[in-house]
Design an enzyme around this catalytic site. Sequence first.
Site, PDB file in Angstrom:
ATOM      1  N   LYS A  66       0.750  -1.396   0.181  1.00 39.20           N
ATOM      2  CA  LYS A  66       0.011  -0.110   0.019  1.00 39.20           C
ATOM      3  C   LYS A  66       0.940   1.121  -0.129  1.00 39.20           C
ATOM      4  CE  LYS A  66      -3.459   2.387   2.874  1.00 39.20           C
ATOM      5  NZ  LYS A  66      -4.349   2.215   3.867  1.00 39.20           N
ATOM      6  N   CYS A  78      -0.253  -0.123   6.314  1.00 41.94           N
ATOM      7  CA  CYS A  78      -0.701  -1.464   6.529  1.00 41.94           C
ATOM      8  C   CYS A  78       0.396  -2.209   7.428  1.00 41.94           C
ATOM      9  CB  CYS A  78      -0.860  -2.126   5.041  1.00 41.94           C
ATOM     10  SG  CYS A  78      -1.224  -3.966   5.549  1.00 41.94           S
ATOM     11  N   LYS A 105      -6.909   1.175  -7.838  1.00 41.01           N
ATOM     12  CA  LYS A 105      -5.973  -0.169  -8.089  1.00 41.01           C
ATOM     13  C   LYS A 105      -6.031  -0.542  -9.704  1.00 41.01           C
ATOM     14  CE  LYS A 105      -7.920  -2.159  -3.785  1.00 41.01           C
ATOM     15  NZ  LYS A 105      -8.653  -3.227  -3.008  1.00 41.01           N
ATOM     16  N   SER A 131      -0.295 -12.230   4.845  1.00 45.35           N
ATOM     17  CA  SER A 131       1.090 -12.020   5.506  1.00 45.35           C
ATOM     18  C   SER A 131       1.316 -13.235   6.353  1.00 45.35           C
ATOM     19  CB  SER A 131       0.845 -10.820   6.600  1.00 45.35           C
ATOM     20  OG  SER A 131      -0.135 -11.056   7.661  1.00 45.35           O
ATOM     21  N   HIS A 217       0.422   0.803  15.756  1.00 44.84           N
ATOM     22  CA  HIS A 217      -0.853   1.361  15.147  1.00 44.84           C
ATOM     23  C   HIS A 217      -1.838   1.927  16.436  1.00 44.84           C
ATOM     24  CE1 HIS A 217      -1.435   0.902  10.707  1.00 44.84           C
ATOM     25  NE2 HIS A 217       0.038   0.436  11.042  1.00 44.84           N
ATOM     26  N   TRP A 264      -6.999   4.835  10.132  1.00 48.53           N
ATOM     27  CA  TRP A 264      -7.956   4.329  10.886  1.00 48.53           C
ATOM     28  C   TRP A 264      -9.075   5.307  10.982  1.00 48.53           C
ATOM     29  CZ3 TRP A 264      -8.014  -0.218  12.589  1.00 48.53           C
ATOM     30  CH2 TRP A 264      -6.816  -1.256  12.661  1.00 48.53           C
TER      31      TRP A 264
END
Length: 270
Positions: A66, A78, A105, A131, A217, A264
Site C-alpha cells: 500500500k 498497513c 487499483k 502475511s 498502530h 484508521w
Amino acid sequence: MSTVKITPSAISLPVTIKQLAYLHRGPRIRTHFAANPTRLRAHGLRRGMVVTAMSSASDPVEVCAKASITIPDRLGDCPFTQRVLLTLEEKHLPYDLKLVDLSNKPEWLFKISPEGKVPVVKIDEKWVPDSDVITQALEEKFPDPSLKTPPEKASVGSKIFAKFIGFLKSKDPADGTEQALVEELTAFNDYLKENGPFISGNEVSAADLSLGPKLYHMEIALGHYKKWSVPDSLIYLKSYMKDIFSRDSFVKTRAVTEDVIEGWRPKVEG
C-alpha cells in the site's frame, strides 16, 4: 542492521538499480527506483524503492504494498505489510518494493491478487498473498537466520489487536472495550515479566514481527482519537514497545504517523 536514508532528491536520478554504498564491515546495500513514476502512477503504481541489507547474491524479492495516502512515494500504513517487510529486513534479504495506490487499483493487481489486497509477494515465481502465508514461506525458503516462534508461544499477545480495534471503534465509554484491552495488555505485560524481553525470550521472532506493527498502530491511533496511552504500570510492555519500535528494521519499514491516523479514520467515523 545498517540503514541508509534516502532523500526525495535522490529519486530524480534516471536509474533502475543503483548500488549506494558499502558499509564498514557491513552488508551490501541495494536501492531500486522505478524509472518512470509519472507513467506508473497513471496505472495505479507508485514509485518503488528498496534499501535493504543483502546477505547473498539472490535476486530481490518482489513486494507489492500500500502506498501512502498523505506523502507521495512513501510506504503506506498497513501493519500486515510491515510484518512482511520486517521479516525480509531481519533476514537481510533484498526486496523490490512496489507501492500501489489502493484508491485506484490497477488491473494487473487483480491478476496477482484476485481480491486486490496487499501485501502480495513473489516467491519462486508465484505471487503469494496473506502475511501469514508469506512469512511462513519466507521462513521455509530462507531459514537462516531463523525467526521461528515456538508453537506454544505463537499465540501470545494475539488478542490485543482485536481489543484495540474494539476500543477504537467504541462510542460508549462504559461499554467495557477499554477494560478489555487493558486486560489483554496486562496479561502480555505479565508474560514478558516472566519470559521476556521478547515473546520467545532473548531473541526477536516472527511473533514479535507480527505484534510490533499492531502495537505501533494502537499507540498512534488511540493516542490521537482517544487521547489514550498504555498505562505506566505496564513497564515490561512499554519497554517491549520501545525495543521493537527502535530496531533498525522497524524504523525503515514503519508508516508515518499521519498515514496511521488517516488509515484508521474510517473505523472511527464509520
